[in-house]
Design a protein around this motif. Structure first.
Motif, short mmCIF file in Angstrom:
data_model
loop_
_atom_site.label_atom_id
_atom_site.label_comp_id
_atom_site.label_asym_id
_atom_site.label_seq_id
_atom_site.Cartn_x
_atom_site.Cartn_y
_atom_site.Cartn_z
N UNK A 166 0.79 -1.23 0.00
CA UNK A 166 0.00 0.00 0.00
C UNK A 166 0.82 1.27 0.00
N UNK A 167 2.13 1.19 0.20
CA UNK A 167 2.95 2.40 0.26
C UNK A 167 4.00 2.44 -0.85
N UNK A 168 3.76 1.78 -1.95
CA UNK A 168 4.77 1.67 -2.99
C UNK A 168 4.79 2.81 -3.98
N UNK A 169 5.90 2.95 -4.71
CA UNK A 169 6.06 4.03 -5.68
C UNK A 169 5.09 3.97 -6.85
N UNK A 170 4.62 2.79 -7.22
CA UNK A 170 3.69 2.71 -8.35
C UNK A 170 2.47 3.59 -8.11
N UNK A 171 1.99 3.62 -6.89
CA UNK A 171 0.79 4.40 -6.56
C UNK A 171 1.03 5.89 -6.76
N UNK A 172 2.24 6.36 -6.45
CA UNK A 172 2.57 7.78 -6.70
C UNK A 172 2.75 8.03 -8.20
N UNK A 173 3.49 7.14 -8.87
CA UNK A 173 3.76 7.33 -10.30
C UNK A 173 2.46 7.34 -11.10
N UNK A 174 1.52 6.47 -10.73
CA UNK A 174 0.26 6.40 -11.45
C UNK A 174 -0.82 7.34 -10.88
N UNK A 175 -0.47 8.12 -9.88
CA UNK A 175 -1.41 9.12 -9.36
C UNK A 175 -2.51 8.56 -8.47
N UNK A 176 -2.32 7.36 -7.93
CA UNK A 176 -3.33 6.77 -7.04
C UNK A 176 -3.29 7.50 -5.69
N UNK A 177 -2.07 7.80 -5.24
CA UNK A 177 -1.88 8.52 -3.98
C UNK A 177 -0.82 9.59 -4.20
N UNK A 178 -0.91 10.68 -3.45
CA UNK A 178 0.02 11.79 -3.59
C UNK A 178 1.38 11.59 -3.06
#
Length: 178
Positions: A166-178
């Motif tokens: 839940x805290x991985x870079x993919x989520x930031x790169x894809x704009x899921x989380x800031x």
């Protein structure tokens, strides 16, 4: 507490992103880049499938990569190199050649074309999909291209990073989380 071979990497490894435009037969993804985690599972590449599953990326398999351009228009895909090495072509003929080896992880957003150019005899990867999504396999044809375009935009963003949860870079790169 002793470390098990299924532990996630202790820190984020270097990542590279690749964006690809559509050509006449391969849609790629107009919004999301492919993400390469170099050496994410360097210490335990054989654990890739289990770690993906633990992080909510399921419907997994272990095999290789087709030697022709193909893509999945209804699901994102993660590929973890469990053994060996390969040269992959991403994004179609005008895309990018990427070298991967045991421990590397590649996340392909829906629509991203990929194929194997060359590989070592022992090349094996684990593949999985967010939430265990069922996936289609489309090829570089006009009919598949036309059918894929509306599907790609309907694929939901993942809830977790296949490597880091839940805290991985993919989520930031894809704009899921800031």
């Amino acid at each position: 507490m002793p470390e098990s071979h299924h532990d996630k990497p202790k820190q984020e490894v270097s990542i590279e992103t690749f964006a690809f435009k559509a050509d006449k037969l391969l849609p790629n993804n107009p919004e999301l880049p492919a993400v390469l985690y170099k050496g994410a599972f360097q210490e335990h590449p054989e654990s890739a499938e289990q770690i993906f599953n633990d992080n909510g990326w399921r419907n997994s398999w272990v095999n290789g990569v087709f030697s022709y351009h193909h893509y999945h228009s209804n699901a994102h895909e993660v590929l973890g190199v469990m053994s060996g090495s390969a040269s992959l072509q991403l994004g179609g003929d005008t895309g990018r050649r990427v070298e991967v080896s045991a421990g590397d992880v590649l996340v392909l957003p829906a629509g991203t074309a990929h194929k194997r150019l060359t590989s070592s005899q022992d090349f094996r990867i684990a593949g999985a999909y967010p939430g265990g999504a069922d996936y289609n396999t489309r090829r570089a044809t006009p009919d598949d291209f036309a059918a894929a375009l509306p599907e790609i935009g309907q694929v939901p963003l993942p809830d977790s990073d296949p490597v880091y949860g839940e805290a991985g870079p993919l989520l930031r790169v894809w704009g899921v989380r800031g």
